[in-house]
Write a protein that holds these residues in place. Structure first.
Motif, short mmCIF file in Angstrom:
data_model
loop_
_atom_site.label_atom_id
_atom_site.label_comp_id
_atom_site.label_asym_id
_atom_site.label_seq_id
_atom_site.Cartn_x
_atom_site.Cartn_y
_atom_site.Cartn_z
N TYR A 1 0.87 -1.18 0.00
CA TYR A 1 0.00 0.00 0.00
C TYR A 1 0.90 1.22 0.00
O TYR A 1 1.73 1.40 0.89
N LYS A 2 0.77 2.05 -1.01
CA LYS A 2 1.61 3.24 -1.13
C LYS A 2 0.76 4.47 -1.33
O LYS A 2 -0.19 4.45 -2.10
N LYS A 3 1.10 5.52 -0.62
CA LYS A 3 0.43 6.80 -0.74
C LYS A 3 1.52 7.87 -0.82
O LYS A 3 2.56 7.76 -0.16
N LYS A 4 1.26 8.91 -1.60
CA LYS A 4 2.25 9.97 -1.80
C LYS A 4 2.69 10.57 -0.46
O LYS A 4 1.87 10.87 0.40
N ASN A 5 4.00 10.74 -0.33
CA ASN A 5 4.63 11.35 0.84
C ASN A 5 4.41 10.58 2.15
O ASN A 5 4.56 11.15 3.23
N CYS A 6 4.04 9.32 2.04
CA CYS A 6 3.87 8.46 3.22
C CYS A 6 4.83 7.28 3.09
O CYS A 6 4.87 6.62 2.05
#
Length: 187
Positions: free
Chosen positions: A124-129
C-alpha cells in the motif's frame, strides 16, 4: 577506496519497543528499523519513525541520533551498520533530498496502513507516506545507488542485509558505535 567515492550508511536496528517486538515476533527478523546516514559517526540519521519517543502512534519523517530521541530512550538498542560506496554526485543528490525533506518534514507522514499490510505481503503506497524501509529503499533506487530489482516489492529492514556491495562495518549496541578505526585510517 577511490578518493572520488563517498559513503552512505544504512543502520538496521532493534530498539525493543512494543512495536519492534511485535514486528520481530511477526517477521522473525533480528532488526526491524532502518535508517540512512551520510555521516560515518552517525550523528544524524534519517528515517520514518516516532516523532515523540514516548508515543508510538504519531510518526513521520525523523532525524535520529544515537544520543537523542527514541534511541536515547532505548539504550539497549542493537544495531548493524552497513557502508555503501556512492559517487560524489549521488552523495550530493541524496544529501540535498534529505535536507529538503528535513525542512519540509510536516509534508511527510508515516505509512501506518502500509506497514500493517506489509505483514500480509500487501503493498500500500500513498504519496509522501513511508515506513522506514520503504523510505530507505526509495532513496537508494531514486538516486541509482541500487536497482529496484535488488528489492522485493515489499521491503522489510532485514532485506538490506542482502544488498550487493554493502559492507558490514559494525554490529552491537548502537550507543557503543564508533566509526571503525581501520576504515577511518583508510579514508
Amino acid at each position: 577506496m577511490s578518493n572520488k567515492q563517498k559513503q552512505i550508511y544504512i543502520i538496521l536496528s532493534q530498539t525493543g519497543t512494543l512495536l519492534s517486538n511485535i514486528l520481530k515476533t511477526t517477521t522473525g527478523a533480528t532488526y526491524n528499523h532502518v535508517s540512512i546516514s551520510l555521516d560515518p559517526n552517525l550523528r544524524t540519521m534519517y528515517s520514518f519513525g516516532r516523532l515523540n519517543p514516548k508515543n508510538p502512534f504519531i510518526g513521520g519523517f525523523v532525524k535520529e541520533s544515537i544520543t537523542g530521541g527514541t534511541f536515547a530512550h532505548f539504550p539497549k538498542t542493537e544495531a548493524l551498520v552497513l557502508s555503501i560506496n556512492v559517487t560524489p554526485y549521488q552523495y550530493f543528490k541524496i544529501k540535498y533530498k534529505l535536507e529538503t525533506m528535513s525542512c519540509r518534514a510536516r509534508l511527510y507522514h508515516y505509512n501506518y496502513l502500509g506497514l500493517f499490510l506489509a505483514i500480509f505481503k500487501i503493498r500500500y503506497k500513498k504519496k509522501n507516506c513511508f515506513y522506514c524501509s520503504e523510505f530507505v529503499k526509495d532513496i537508494l533506487i531514486k538516486y541509482k545507488v541500487k536497482r529496484e530489482k535488488e528489492f522485493n516489492k515489499i521491503t522489510h529492514p532485514i532485506y538490506f542485509l542482502r544488498l550487493a556491495n554493502a559492507r558490514r562495518i559494525y554490529a552491537g549496541r548502537l550507543k557503543a558505535y564508533k566509526y571503525p578505526a581501520q576504515l577511518a585510517a583508510a579514508n
